[in-house]
Design a protein around this motif. Structure first.
Motif, PDB file in Angstrom:
ATOM      1  N   ALA A 193      35.032  42.732  86.369  1.00 33.36           N
ATOM      2  CA  ALA A 193      35.970  42.261  85.415  1.00 33.36           C
ATOM      3  C   ALA A 193      37.332  42.288  85.819  1.00 33.36           C
ATOM      4  N   TYR A 194      38.287  41.407  85.580  1.00 33.01           N
ATOM      5  CA  TYR A 194      39.554  41.432  85.754  1.00 33.01           C
ATOM      6  C   TYR A 194      40.572  41.226  84.759  1.00 33.01           C
ATOM      7  N   ALA A 195      41.596  41.641  84.755  1.00 31.26           N
ATOM      8  CA  ALA A 195      42.658  41.046  83.662  1.00 31.26           C
ATOM      9  C   ALA A 195      43.993  40.942  84.221  1.00 31.26           C
ATOM     10  N   VAL A 196      44.411  39.893  83.521  1.00 36.35           N
ATOM     11  CA  VAL A 196      46.100  39.513  84.277  1.00 36.35           C
ATOM     12  C   VAL A 196      46.875  39.431  83.265  1.00 36.35           C
ATOM     13  N   LYS A 197      48.292  40.121  83.282  1.00 37.35           N
ATOM     14  CA  LYS A 197      49.174  40.432  82.210  1.00 37.35           C
ATOM     15  C   LYS A 197      50.508  39.796  83.189  1.00 37.35           C
ATOM     16  N   GLY A 198      51.154  38.727  82.799  1.00 39.94           N
ATOM     17  CA  GLY A 198      52.344  38.152  83.769  1.00 39.94           C
ATOM     18  C   GLY A 198      51.879  38.175  85.064  1.00 39.94           C
ATOM     19  N   ASP A 199      52.511  38.867  85.997  1.00 41.46           N
ATOM     20  CA  ASP A 199      52.104  38.694  87.443  1.00 41.46           C
ATOM     21  C   ASP A 199      51.331  39.935  87.915  1.00 41.46           C
ATOM     22  N   SER A 200      50.820  40.653  86.929  1.00 44.95           N
ATOM     23  CA  SER A 200      50.010  41.833  87.219  1.00 44.95           C
ATOM     24  C   SER A 200      48.802  41.808  87.180  1.00 44.95           C
ATOM     25  N   ILE A 201      47.794  42.311  87.825  1.00 42.91           N
ATOM     26  CA  ILE A 201      46.412  42.101  87.764  1.00 42.91           C
ATOM     27  C   ILE A 201      45.547  43.260  88.033  1.00 42.91           C
ATOM     28  N   THR A 202      44.793  43.722  87.077  1.00 41.83           N
ATOM     29  CA  THR A 202      43.847  44.869  87.122  1.00 41.83           C
ATOM     30  C   THR A 202      42.399  44.259  87.790  1.00 41.83           C
ATOM     31  N   ILE A 203      41.771  44.815  88.753  1.00 39.47           N
ATOM     32  CA  ILE A 203      40.739  44.265  89.100  1.00 39.47           C
ATOM     33  C   ILE A 203      39.602  45.671  88.854  1.00 39.47           C
ATOM     34  N   ARG A 245      37.787  48.525 100.407  1.00 40.99           N
ATOM     35  CA  ARG A 245      39.131  49.317 100.653  1.00 40.99           C
ATOM     36  C   ARG A 245      40.211  48.860  99.876  1.00 40.99           C
ATOM     37  N   ILE A 246      40.349  47.611  99.682  1.00 40.21           N
ATOM     38  CA  ILE A 246      41.505  47.034  99.195  1.00 40.21           C
ATOM     39  C   ILE A 246      41.589  46.650  97.649  1.00 40.21           C
ATOM     40  N   LEU A 247      40.425  46.445  97.161  1.00 44.20           N
ATOM     41  CA  LEU A 247      40.339  45.863  95.769  1.00 44.20           C
ATOM     42  C   LEU A 247      40.912  46.827  94.640  1.00 44.20           C
ATOM     43  N   PRO A 248      40.628  48.325  95.018  1.00 40.82           N
ATOM     44  CA  PRO A 248      41.026  49.293  93.873  1.00 40.82           C
ATOM     45  C   PRO A 248      42.730  49.172  93.792  1.00 40.82           C
ATOM     46  N   ASP A 249      43.486  48.802  94.991  1.00 40.46           N
ATOM     47  CA  ASP A 249      44.735  49.023  94.958  1.00 40.46           C
ATOM     48  C   ASP A 249      45.718  47.428  94.709  1.00 40.46           C
ATOM     49  N   ILE A 250      44.867  46.468  94.545  1.00 37.74           N
ATOM     50  CA  ILE A 250      45.460  45.377  94.174  1.00 37.74           C
ATOM     51  C   ILE A 250      46.296  45.365  92.701  1.00 37.74           C
ATOM     52  N   SER A 251      47.468  45.092  92.719  1.00 40.50           N
ATOM     53  CA  SER A 251      48.201  45.320  91.439  1.00 40.50           C
ATOM     54  C   SER A 251      49.117  44.178  90.964  1.00 40.50           C
ATOM     55  N   THR A 252      49.465  42.981  91.905  1.00 35.68           N
ATOM     56  CA  THR A 252      50.239  41.788  91.361  1.00 35.68           C
ATOM     57  C   THR A 252      49.713  40.635  92.265  1.00 35.68           C
ATOM     58  N   ILE A 253      50.300  39.652  91.639  1.00 41.19           N
ATOM     59  CA  ILE A 253      49.785  38.245  92.151  1.00 41.19           C
ATOM     60  C   ILE A 253      51.059  37.503  92.426  1.00 41.19           C
ATOM     61  N   ASP A 254      50.992  36.766  93.307  1.00 45.67           N
ATOM     62  CA  ASP A 254      51.922  35.617  93.733  1.00 45.67           C
ATOM     63  C   ASP A 254      51.328  34.394  93.939  1.00 45.67           C
ATOM     64  N   VAL A 255      51.739  33.371  93.141  1.00 44.54           N
ATOM     65  CA  VAL A 255      51.054  31.989  93.340  1.00 44.54           C
ATOM     66  C   VAL A 255      51.925  31.139  93.953  1.00 44.54           C
ATOM     67  N   GLN A 256      51.725  30.409  94.842  1.00 48.45           N
ATOM     68  CA  GLN A 256      52.410  29.385  95.354  1.00 48.45           C
ATOM     69  C   GLN A 256      51.895  28.110  95.455  1.00 48.45           C
ATOM     70  N   ASN A 257      52.640  27.029  94.958  1.00 51.48           N
ATOM     71  CA  ASN A 257      52.166  25.624  94.753  1.00 51.48           C
ATOM     72  C   ASN A 257      50.764  25.441  94.142  1.00 51.48           C
ATOM     73  N   ASP A 258      50.207  26.315  93.344  1.00 48.19           N
ATOM     74  CA  ASP A 258      48.832  26.244  92.708  1.00 48.19           C
ATOM     75  C   ASP A 258      47.908  26.474  93.851  1.00 48.19           C
ATOM     76  N   SER A 259      48.140  26.542  95.228  1.00 47.95           N
ATOM     77  CA  SER A 259      47.163  26.289  96.264  1.00 47.95           C
ATOM     78  C   SER A 259      47.086  27.789  96.988  1.00 47.95           C
ATOM     79  N   VAL A 260      47.985  28.397  96.912  1.00 49.71           N
ATOM     80  CA  VAL A 260      47.959  29.755  97.649  1.00 49.71           C
ATOM     81  C   VAL A 260      48.041  30.787  96.974  1.00 49.71           C
ATOM     82  N   VAL A 261      47.333  31.938  96.718  1.00 49.85           N
ATOM     83  CA  VAL A 261      47.580  33.192  96.146  1.00 49.85           C
ATOM     84  C   VAL A 261      47.450  34.415  97.149  1.00 49.85           C
ATOM     85  N   ARG A 262      48.507  35.024  96.779  1.00 49.17           N
ATOM     86  CA  ARG A 262      48.440  36.450  97.497  1.00 49.17           C
ATOM     87  C   ARG A 262      48.262  37.574  96.343  1.00 49.17           C
TER      88      ARG A 262
END
Length: 162
Positions: free
Chosen positions: A95-105, A126-143
């Motif tokens: 499960a995941y939740a998005v609020k604004g540009d924050s994400i909890t995985i 290793r990295i999934l527990p540390d993911i905290s925010t989202i940057d979306v660029q042109n609806d085609s790239v996500v960081r």
């Protein structure tokens, strides 16, 4: 006696002016606060399928999925509140939740097949527990950003095949 009344009246008048000015500023701050609470940040839209381009921990520590080893694209699918990850060997879902540009995985279930190349699975664990925010660029790239500025998962929007 008249001389003493004038300074008292002048002091009282100054106090009234200062009190009025201060209370007016409070009302102005309240109006600004009300405007700020009305500006609601929309949730980042990451629904759909995204190819995993790179998993980065630092300039010299990263994993780039090699799609030439497998006919399976390595990707993440985000639905309403769940995610599904397909690597060249295993799957992860949760499960995941998005609020604004924050994400909890949330922690997910993972298949544990032994494969020749487990680098992507190890990096994701290793990295999934540390993911905290989202940057979306042109609806085609996500960081998906991690705990440090260098940590991230770079995703590219999957294109529909016709």
């Amino acid at each position: 006696m008249k001389l003493q009344i004038k300074p008292v009246l002048a002091a009282a008048a100054m106090t009234a002016v200062i009190a009025t000015a201060c209370s007016g500023k409070k009302e102005n701050n309240t109006a600004i606060t009300d405007q700020n609470t009305q500006n609601v940040v929309t949730d980042a839209n990451i629904r759909g399928q995204w190819y995993i381009e790179n998993i980065v921990f630092s300039d010299s520590d990263y994993v780039r999925p090699d799609e030439t080893l497998s006919s399976i694209h390595q990707y993440i699918v985000f639905e309403d509140s769940t995610y599904f990850i397909q690597t060249n060997c295993n799957t992860i879902s949760g499960a995941y939740a998005v609020k604004g540009d924050s994400i909890t995985i949330g922690d997910g279930a993972m298949t544990e097949m032994a494969c020749d190349d487990m680098a992507v699975e190890d990096a994701l664990r290793r990295i999934l527990p540390d993911i905290s925010t989202i940057d979306v660029q042109n609806d085609s790239v996500v960081r998906l950003n991690g705990a440090t500025p260098a940590e991230c998962i770079l995703l590219r929007k999957a294109t529909e095949k016709k």
